[in-house]
Design a protein around this motif. Structure first.
Motif, short mmCIF file in Angstrom:
data_model
loop_
_atom_site.label_atom_id
_atom_site.label_comp_id
_atom_site.label_asym_id
_atom_site.label_seq_id
_atom_site.Cartn_x
_atom_site.Cartn_y
_atom_site.Cartn_z
N PRO A 72 0.55 -0.93 0.54
CA PRO A 72 -0.11 -0.02 -0.24
C PRO A 72 0.97 0.70 0.25
CG PRO A 72 -0.95 -1.74 1.53
CD PRO A 72 0.95 -2.12 1.18
N ALA A 73 0.33 2.39 -0.68
CA ALA A 73 1.60 3.10 -1.03
C ALA A 73 1.34 3.99 0.21
CB ALA A 73 1.36 4.04 -2.55
N GLN A 74 0.45 3.90 0.43
CA GLN A 74 0.43 5.62 1.78
C GLN A 74 0.82 4.84 2.82
OE1 GLN A 74 -2.57 4.54 -0.40
NE2 GLN A 74 -4.29 6.25 -0.08
N ALA A 75 1.55 3.20 3.09
CA ALA A 75 2.20 2.67 3.93
C ALA A 75 3.52 2.66 4.19
CB ALA A 75 0.82 1.20 4.58
N LEU A 76 3.62 3.15 2.94
CA LEU A 76 5.29 3.00 3.07
C LEU A 76 6.13 4.05 3.66
CD1 LEU A 76 5.62 1.95 -0.70
CD2 LEU A 76 6.99 1.10 1.20
N ALA A 77 7.22 3.94 4.53
CA ALA A 77 7.82 5.20 5.29
C ALA A 77 8.84 4.63 5.45
CB ALA A 77 7.11 4.62 6.99
N ALA A 78 9.77 5.15 5.79
CA ALA A 78 11.44 5.15 6.00
C ALA A 78 11.57 3.43 7.36
CB ALA A 78 12.00 6.74 7.24
N PRO A 79 12.76 3.12 6.80
CA PRO A 79 13.95 3.91 6.02
C PRO A 79 13.76 3.48 4.63
CG PRO A 79 14.35 1.59 7.15
CD PRO A 79 13.01 2.03 7.75
N GLY A 80 14.39 4.21 3.93
CA GLY A 80 14.27 3.93 2.25
C GLY A 80 16.10 3.56 1.66
N PRO A 81 15.39 3.90 0.08
CA PRO A 81 17.01 2.61 -0.01
C PRO A 81 17.32 4.26 0.29
CG PRO A 81 15.14 3.18 -1.62
CD PRO A 81 14.44 2.84 -0.74
N GLY B 6 9.80 2.02 -0.44
CA GLY B 6 10.03 2.82 1.34
C GLY B 6 9.70 0.88 2.16
N THR B 7 9.97 1.18 3.33
CA THR B 7 9.17 -0.12 4.21
C THR B 7 8.57 0.40 4.89
OG1 THR B 7 12.41 0.58 4.93
CG2 THR B 7 10.82 -1.08 6.46
N LEU B 8 7.60 -1.05 5.33
CA LEU B 8 6.34 -1.69 5.77
C LEU B 8 6.20 -1.69 7.47
CD1 LEU B 8 4.42 -3.57 3.28
CD2 LEU B 8 3.99 -1.20 3.72
N ALA B 9 6.03 -1.74 8.02
CA ALA B 9 5.70 -1.90 9.46
C ALA B 9 5.01 -3.06 9.74
CB ALA B 9 4.74 -0.29 10.59
N GLU B 10 4.03 -3.34 8.76
CA GLU B 10 3.15 -4.59 8.94
C GLU B 10 3.46 -5.13 7.76
OE1 GLU B 10 -0.73 -4.01 10.57
OE2 GLU B 10 0.20 -3.47 12.66
N PRO B 11 3.16 -6.49 6.81
CA PRO B 11 2.78 -7.36 5.93
C PRO B 11 1.66 -6.97 5.13
CG PRO B 11 3.10 -9.07 7.40
CD PRO B 11 3.07 -7.45 8.54
N PRO B 12 2.05 -6.86 3.80
CA PRO B 12 1.13 -6.67 2.93
C PRO B 12 0.19 -7.52 2.91
CG PRO B 12 2.71 -7.10 1.20
CD PRO B 12 2.94 -6.95 3.24
N LEU B 13 -1.62 -7.60 2.98
CA LEU B 13 -2.33 -8.79 3.28
C LEU B 13 -2.51 -9.40 1.57
CD1 LEU B 13 -5.45 -7.36 5.01
CD2 LEU B 13 -3.67 -8.60 6.13
N GLU B 14 -2.28 -10.42 1.81
CA GLU B 14 -3.35 -11.11 0.38
C GLU B 14 -3.88 -10.71 -0.17
OE1 GLU B 14 -1.77 -12.40 -2.40
OE2 GLU B 14 -1.28 -14.06 -1.96
N ARG B 15 -4.32 -10.61 -2.12
CA ARG B 15 -5.05 -10.76 -2.64
C ARG B 15 -5.99 -11.84 -3.28
NH1 ARG B 15 -3.41 -7.32 -8.03
NH2 ARG B 15 -4.40 -8.88 -8.23
N PRO B 16 -6.45 -11.95 -4.02
CA PRO B 16 -7.04 -12.31 -4.66
C PRO B 16 -6.58 -12.83 -5.96
CG PRO B 16 -9.06 -11.11 -4.23
CD PRO B 16 -7.95 -10.51 -3.96
N ARG B 17 -5.69 -14.07 -6.47
CA ARG B 17 -4.89 -14.42 -7.52
C ARG B 17 -6.01 -15.05 -8.59
NH1 ARG B 17 -1.72 -11.24 -6.87
NH2 ARG B 17 -0.79 -10.73 -4.78
N PRO B 18 -5.01 -14.73 -9.71
CA PRO B 18 -5.87 -15.57 -10.96
C PRO B 18 -6.50 -17.11 -10.75
CG PRO B 18 -4.61 -14.91 -11.88
CD PRO B 18 -4.43 -14.53 -10.13
N ASP B 19 -7.51 -17.45 -10.97
CA ASP B 19 -6.96 -19.07 -11.27
C ASP B 19 -6.20 -19.78 -12.84
OD1 ASP B 19 -8.57 -21.41 -12.22
OD2 ASP B 19 -9.76 -21.39 -12.60
#
Length: 200
Positions: free
Chosen positions: A30-39, A178-191
Motif C-alpha cells: 500500500p503506497a500510503q503505508a510505505l515509510a522510512a527507512p528507504g533506500p 520504502g519499508t512497511l511496518a506490517e506485512p501486506p495482506l494477500e489478495r485474490p489471485r487468478p484461476d
C-alpha cells in the motif's frame, strides 16, 4: 558494465528456490503505508541498474527515470491540488495524492518511445512496463517494499507538464519504495486453469 564486458557470456540460469519464493509472495505494498527507512542513493542506483535489465527490442532504451525525494513530491502534490478539483471525483482525487508523498523515495518511470521502423511503439511501451516490474523486484531484493501505481495525475496533461513529461511521452508508473511496518495482506489471485490453454 564497460565496453570490455560487451559480448562476454553470461551465466546460464540455475534453479533458485529463493527467487521462486520471492515471486510466489510478490505483493505490491500500500503506497500510503510505505515509510522510512528507504533506500540510500547507492541502493537507488543499484535498483535502477537492475530495473534497466529489461527486454528491449532494438536496444533503444525507450524509457527514462526521475528519482524524487520527499521535498520534490511534496511540492508536486501541492501543485496538483488545484488540478484535482477538476477531476470527476475531486475529493478522491485529492485523497490519492497521499500515495505520492508517503514513501521515502519514488522513481517516476517515463515511457519515452524512440522512432524506429522496426520496433512498434507498443513494444517500447511494454518495455517501460517491464522496467517498472523489475524495479519492484529489485527493491524487494534489497529488503524494501514497493508500490507501482499510476492515478489521474499520470494522465492529466497539465500534471504531466509538472513532471517534465513530453508530448510524445507517457507515465509508465510511479514506483514508490520504502519499508512497511506490517506485512501486506494477500489478495485474490487468478484461476490459472481458466486463463491458460495448453497446446502440443
Amino acid at each position: 558494465m564497460t565496453d570490455a564486458d560487451l559480448g562476454l557470456p553470461l551465466p546460464l540460469p540455475v534453479p533458485s528456490p529463493e527467487m521462486q519464493d520471492r515471486l510466489s509472495r510478490r505483493r505490491s505494498a500500500p503506497a500510503q503505508a510505505l515509510a522510512a527507512p528507504g533506500p540510500s542513493p547507492a541502493e537507488v542506483a543499484r535498483i535502477l541498474a537492475l530495473g534497466a535489465r529489461t527486454p528491449d527490442h532494438g536496444k533503444l532504451f525507450p524509457w527514462r527515470f526521475v528519482v524524487m525525494g520527499p521535498r520534490t513530491r511534496g511540492e508536486l502534490a501541492a501543485a496538483l491540488i488545484p488540478l484535482a478539483a477538476r477531476q470527476p471525483g475531486p475529493d478522491k482525487a485529492r485523497a490519492v495524492l497521499g500515495k505520492l508523498t508517503a514513501a521515502p523515495v519514488t522513481i517516476l518511470v517515463v515511457s519515452a518511445p524512440v522512432p524506429d521502423p522496426k520496433v512498434p511503439r507498443w513494444e517500447q511501451e511494454l518495455s517501460a512496463g517491464a522496467v517498472c516490474m523489475n524495479l519492484e523486484h529489485a527493491a524487494g531484493a534489497l529488503g524494501y517494499s514497493a508500490s507501482w501505481i499510476t492515478d489521474w495525475y499520470s494522465y492529466d496533461r497539465e500534471a504531466l507538464a509538472l513532471y517534465g513529461v513530453g508530448e510524445d511521452e507517457r507515465v509508465a508508473g510511479f514506483v514508490h519504495i520504502g519499508t512497511l511496518a506490517e506485512p501486506p495482506l494477500e489478495r485474490p489471485r487468478p484461476d490459472m486453469t481458466a486463463l491458460t490453454v495448453w497446446r502440443d
